[in-house]
Design a protein around this motif. Structure first.
Motif, PDB file in Angstrom:
ATOM      1  N   TYR A   1     -21.695 -19.408 -15.821  1.00  0.00           N
ATOM      2  CA  TYR A   1     -22.999 -19.099 -16.394  1.00  0.00           C
ATOM      3  C   TYR A   1     -22.922 -19.186 -17.912  1.00  0.00           C
ATOM      4  O   TYR A   1     -23.771 -19.776 -18.553  1.00  0.00           O
ATOM      5  CB  TYR A   1     -23.463 -17.704 -15.972  1.00  0.00           C
ATOM      6  N   HIS A   2     -21.878 -18.577 -18.501  1.00  0.00           N
ATOM      7  CA  HIS A   2     -21.768 -18.599 -19.957  1.00  0.00           C
ATOM      8  C   HIS A   2     -21.530 -20.008 -20.476  1.00  0.00           C
ATOM      9  O   HIS A   2     -22.082 -20.389 -21.504  1.00  0.00           O
ATOM     10  CB  HIS A   2     -20.670 -17.674 -20.459  1.00  0.00           C
ATOM     11  N   GLU A   3     -20.715 -20.777 -19.796  1.00  0.00           N
ATOM     12  CA  GLU A   3     -20.443 -22.135 -20.237  1.00  0.00           C
ATOM     13  C   GLU A   3     -21.707 -22.986 -20.212  1.00  0.00           C
ATOM     14  O   GLU A   3     -21.885 -23.873 -21.033  1.00  0.00           O
ATOM     15  CB  GLU A   3     -19.348 -22.760 -19.376  1.00  0.00           C
ATOM     16  N   MET A   4     -22.608 -22.726 -19.272  1.00  0.00           N
ATOM     17  CA  MET A   4     -23.854 -23.485 -19.186  1.00  0.00           C
ATOM     18  C   MET A   4     -24.838 -23.030 -20.263  1.00  0.00           C
ATOM     19  O   MET A   4     -25.664 -23.785 -20.712  1.00  0.00           O
ATOM     20  CB  MET A   4     -24.481 -23.323 -17.799  1.00  0.00           C
ATOM     21  N   SER A   5     -24.732 -21.782 -20.677  1.00  0.00           N
ATOM     22  CA  SER A   5     -25.634 -21.245 -21.684  1.00  0.00           C
ATOM     23  C   SER A   5     -25.145 -21.641 -23.074  1.00  0.00           C
ATOM     24  O   SER A   5     -23.967 -21.605 -23.361  1.00  0.00           O
ATOM     25  CB  SER A   5     -25.654 -19.719 -21.570  1.00  0.00           C
ATOM     26  N   MET A   6     -26.072 -22.021 -23.942  1.00  0.00           N
ATOM     27  CA  MET A   6     -25.701 -22.414 -25.295  1.00  0.00           C
ATOM     28  C   MET A   6     -25.744 -21.226 -26.251  1.00  0.00           C
ATOM     29  O   MET A   6     -25.328 -21.330 -27.382  1.00  0.00           O
ATOM     30  CB  MET A   6     -26.634 -23.527 -25.797  1.00  0.00           C
ATOM     31  N   GLU A   7     -26.270 -20.097 -25.799  1.00  0.00           N
ATOM     32  CA  GLU A   7     -26.377 -18.919 -26.644  1.00  0.00           C
ATOM     33  C   GLU A   7     -25.018 -18.295 -26.888  1.00  0.00           C
ATOM     34  O   GLU A   7     -24.217 -18.162 -25.982  1.00  0.00           O
ATOM     35  CB  GLU A   7     -27.269 -17.874 -25.989  1.00  0.00           C
ATOM     36  N   LYS A   8     -24.804 -17.868 -28.129  1.00  0.00           N
ATOM     37  CA  LYS A   8     -23.580 -17.147 -28.450  1.00  0.00           C
ATOM     38  C   LYS A   8     -23.798 -15.674 -28.142  1.00  0.00           C
ATOM     39  O   LYS A   8     -24.924 -15.178 -28.147  1.00  0.00           O
ATOM     40  CB  LYS A   8     -23.225 -17.342 -29.921  1.00  0.00           C
ATOM     41  N   ILE A   9     -22.712 -14.997 -27.870  1.00  0.00           N
ATOM     42  CA  ILE A   9     -22.767 -13.579 -27.558  1.00  0.00           C
ATOM     43  C   ILE A   9     -22.527 -12.789 -28.836  1.00  0.00           C
ATOM     44  O   ILE A   9     -21.542 -13.000 -29.534  1.00  0.00           O
ATOM     45  CB  ILE A   9     -21.722 -13.231 -26.479  1.00  0.00           C
ATOM     46  N   ASP A  10     -23.458 -11.869 -29.133  1.00  0.00           N
ATOM     47  CA  ASP A  10     -23.341 -11.018 -30.318  1.00  0.00           C
ATOM     48  C   ASP A  10     -22.401  -9.861 -29.998  1.00  0.00           C
ATOM     49  O   ASP A  10     -22.680  -9.056 -29.109  1.00  0.00           O
ATOM     50  CB  ASP A  10     -24.723 -10.504 -30.716  1.00  0.00           C
ATOM     51  N   LEU A  11     -21.305  -9.775 -30.728  1.00  0.00           N
ATOM     52  CA  LEU A  11     -20.321  -8.720 -30.486  1.00  0.00           C
ATOM     53  C   LEU A  11     -20.887  -7.323 -30.707  1.00  0.00           C
ATOM     54  O   LEU A  11     -20.387  -6.358 -30.140  1.00  0.00           O
ATOM     55  CB  LEU A  11     -19.103  -8.916 -31.399  1.00  0.00           C
ATOM     56  N   ASN A  12     -21.930  -7.208 -31.503  1.00  0.00           N
ATOM     57  CA  ASN A  12     -22.492  -5.896 -31.820  1.00  0.00           C
ATOM     58  C   ASN A  12     -23.520  -5.391 -30.822  1.00  0.00           C
ATOM     59  O   ASN A  12     -23.913  -4.234 -30.880  1.00  0.00           O
ATOM     60  CB  ASN A  12     -23.087  -5.905 -33.234  1.00  0.00           C
ATOM     61  N   SER A  13     -23.948  -6.229 -29.908  1.00  0.00           N
ATOM     62  CA  SER A  13     -24.947  -5.773 -28.941  1.00  0.00           C
ATOM     63  C   SER A  13     -24.624  -6.154 -27.497  1.00  0.00           C
ATOM     64  O   SER A  13     -25.334  -5.753 -26.585  1.00  0.00           O
ATOM     65  CB  SER A  13     -26.331  -6.333 -29.302  1.00  0.00           C
ATOM     66  N   ALA A  14     -23.557  -6.892 -27.285  1.00  0.00           N
ATOM     67  CA  ALA A  14     -23.224  -7.385 -25.940  1.00  0.00           C
ATOM     68  C   ALA A  14     -22.814  -6.262 -24.999  1.00  0.00           C
ATOM     69  O   ALA A  14     -22.131  -5.315 -25.394  1.00  0.00           O
ATOM     70  CB  ALA A  14     -22.104  -8.415 -26.030  1.00  0.00           C
ATOM     71  N   SER A  15     -23.229  -6.414 -23.757  1.00  0.00           N
ATOM     72  CA  SER A  15     -22.843  -5.478 -22.697  1.00  0.00           C
ATOM     73  C   SER A  15     -21.497  -5.906 -22.107  1.00  0.00           C
ATOM     74  O   SER A  15     -20.999  -6.999 -22.399  1.00  0.00           O
ATOM     75  CB  SER A  15     -23.901  -5.491 -21.590  1.00  0.00           C
ATOM     76  N   ILE A  16     -20.949  -5.071 -21.251  1.00  0.00           N
ATOM     77  CA  ILE A  16     -19.704  -5.420 -20.559  1.00  0.00           C
ATOM     78  C   ILE A  16     -19.906  -6.697 -19.758  1.00  0.00           C
ATOM     79  O   ILE A  16     -19.065  -7.592 -19.785  1.00  0.00           O
ATOM     80  CB  ILE A  16     -19.228  -4.265 -19.649  1.00  0.00           C
ATOM     81  N   ALA A  17     -21.022  -6.791 -19.063  1.00  0.00           N
ATOM     82  CA  ALA A  17     -21.299  -7.981 -18.245  1.00  0.00           C
ATOM     83  C   ALA A  17     -21.333  -9.241 -19.103  1.00  0.00           C
ATOM     84  O   ALA A  17     -20.802 -10.277 -18.711  1.00  0.00           O
ATOM     85  CB  ALA A  17     -22.620  -7.815 -17.501  1.00  0.00           C
ATOM     86  N   GLN A  18     -21.950  -9.164 -20.262  1.00  0.00           N
ATOM     87  CA  GLN A  18     -22.007 -10.338 -21.140  1.00  0.00           C
ATOM     88  C   GLN A  18     -20.626 -10.688 -21.683  1.00  0.00           C
ATOM     89  O   GLN A  18     -20.246 -11.853 -21.735  1.00  0.00           O
ATOM     90  CB  GLN A  18     -22.973 -10.083 -22.298  1.00  0.00           C
ATOM     91  N   LEU A  19     -19.877  -9.685 -22.102  1.00  0.00           N
ATOM     92  CA  LEU A  19     -18.548  -9.934 -22.678  1.00  0.00           C
ATOM     93  C   LEU A  19     -17.589 -10.536 -21.656  1.00  0.00           C
ATOM     94  O   LEU A  19     -16.751 -11.365 -22.003  1.00  0.00           O
ATOM     95  CB  LEU A  19     -17.970  -8.642 -23.266  1.00  0.00           C
ATOM     96  N   THR A  20     -17.730 -10.153 -20.396  1.00  0.00           N
ATOM     97  CA  THR A  20     -16.821 -10.690 -19.383  1.00  0.00           C
ATOM     98  C   THR A  20     -17.107 -12.145 -19.047  1.00  0.00           C
ATOM     99  O   THR A  20     -16.338 -12.773 -18.332  1.00  0.00           O
ATOM    100  CB  THR A  20     -16.842  -9.848 -18.086  1.00  0.00           C
ATOM    101  N   THR A  21     -18.187 -12.698 -19.570  1.00  0.00           N
ATOM    102  CA  THR A  21     -18.425 -14.130 -19.374  1.00  0.00           C
ATOM    103  C   THR A  21     -17.617 -14.969 -20.351  1.00  0.00           C
ATOM    104  O   THR A  21     -17.531 -16.186 -20.193  1.00  0.00           O
ATOM    105  CB  THR A  21     -19.922 -14.494 -19.529  1.00  0.00           C
ATOM    106  N   LEU A  22     -17.014 -14.328 -21.332  1.00  0.00           N
ATOM    107  CA  LEU A  22     -16.173 -15.053 -22.299  1.00  0.00           C
ATOM    108  C   LEU A  22     -14.852 -15.435 -21.655  1.00  0.00           C
ATOM    109  O   LEU A  22     -14.306 -14.669 -20.847  1.00  0.00           O
ATOM    110  CB  LEU A  22     -15.919 -14.180 -23.529  1.00  0.00           C
TER     111      LEU A  22
END
Length: 104
Positions: A35-56
């Motif tokens: 999912y993250h690889e398909m998304s072009m959006e970068k993840i903001d370290l200051n607001s990302a949730s655990i779910a978002q961070l685990t896509t890295l």
């Protein structure tokens, strides 16, 4: 003989269940990464949730929790490179995730 067969059957049942759980977790991680690889959006370290961070790439729930814990204890990230101050994240990990993260 019956006790050995019963014990063996129980062992095999537990092993099969553990294998099924491991495959489910692997599939979930692959889906999140895809999912993250398909998304072009970068993840903001200051607001990302655990779910978002685990896509890295290479970031599991333990590292994601460490990132959030660092953010809560130290304050917001001022620059991307600051993530190397989080326990378990070094220069190699930064190189893997740098193109996927940002600091707003």
């Amino acid at each position: 003989m019956k006790k050995r067969l019963t014990g063996l059957a129980l062992f095999l049942a537990i092993a099969a269940q553990s294998t099924a759980i491991a495959f489910e977790e692997l599939e979930e991680n692959q889906n999140a990464s895809s999912y993250h690889e398909m998304s072009m959006e970068k993840i903001d370290l200051n607001s990302a949730s655990i779910a978002q961070l685990t896509t890295l790439p290479g970031v599991g729930s333990a590292k994601a929790k460490a990132i959030i814990r660092y953010r809560e204890e130290v304050g917001p990230f001022l620059e991307i490179e600051q993530i190397t101050q989080v326990k378990g994240i070094g220069e190699k990990m930064l190189a893997k995730i740098q193109q996927h993260i940002e600091v707003k």
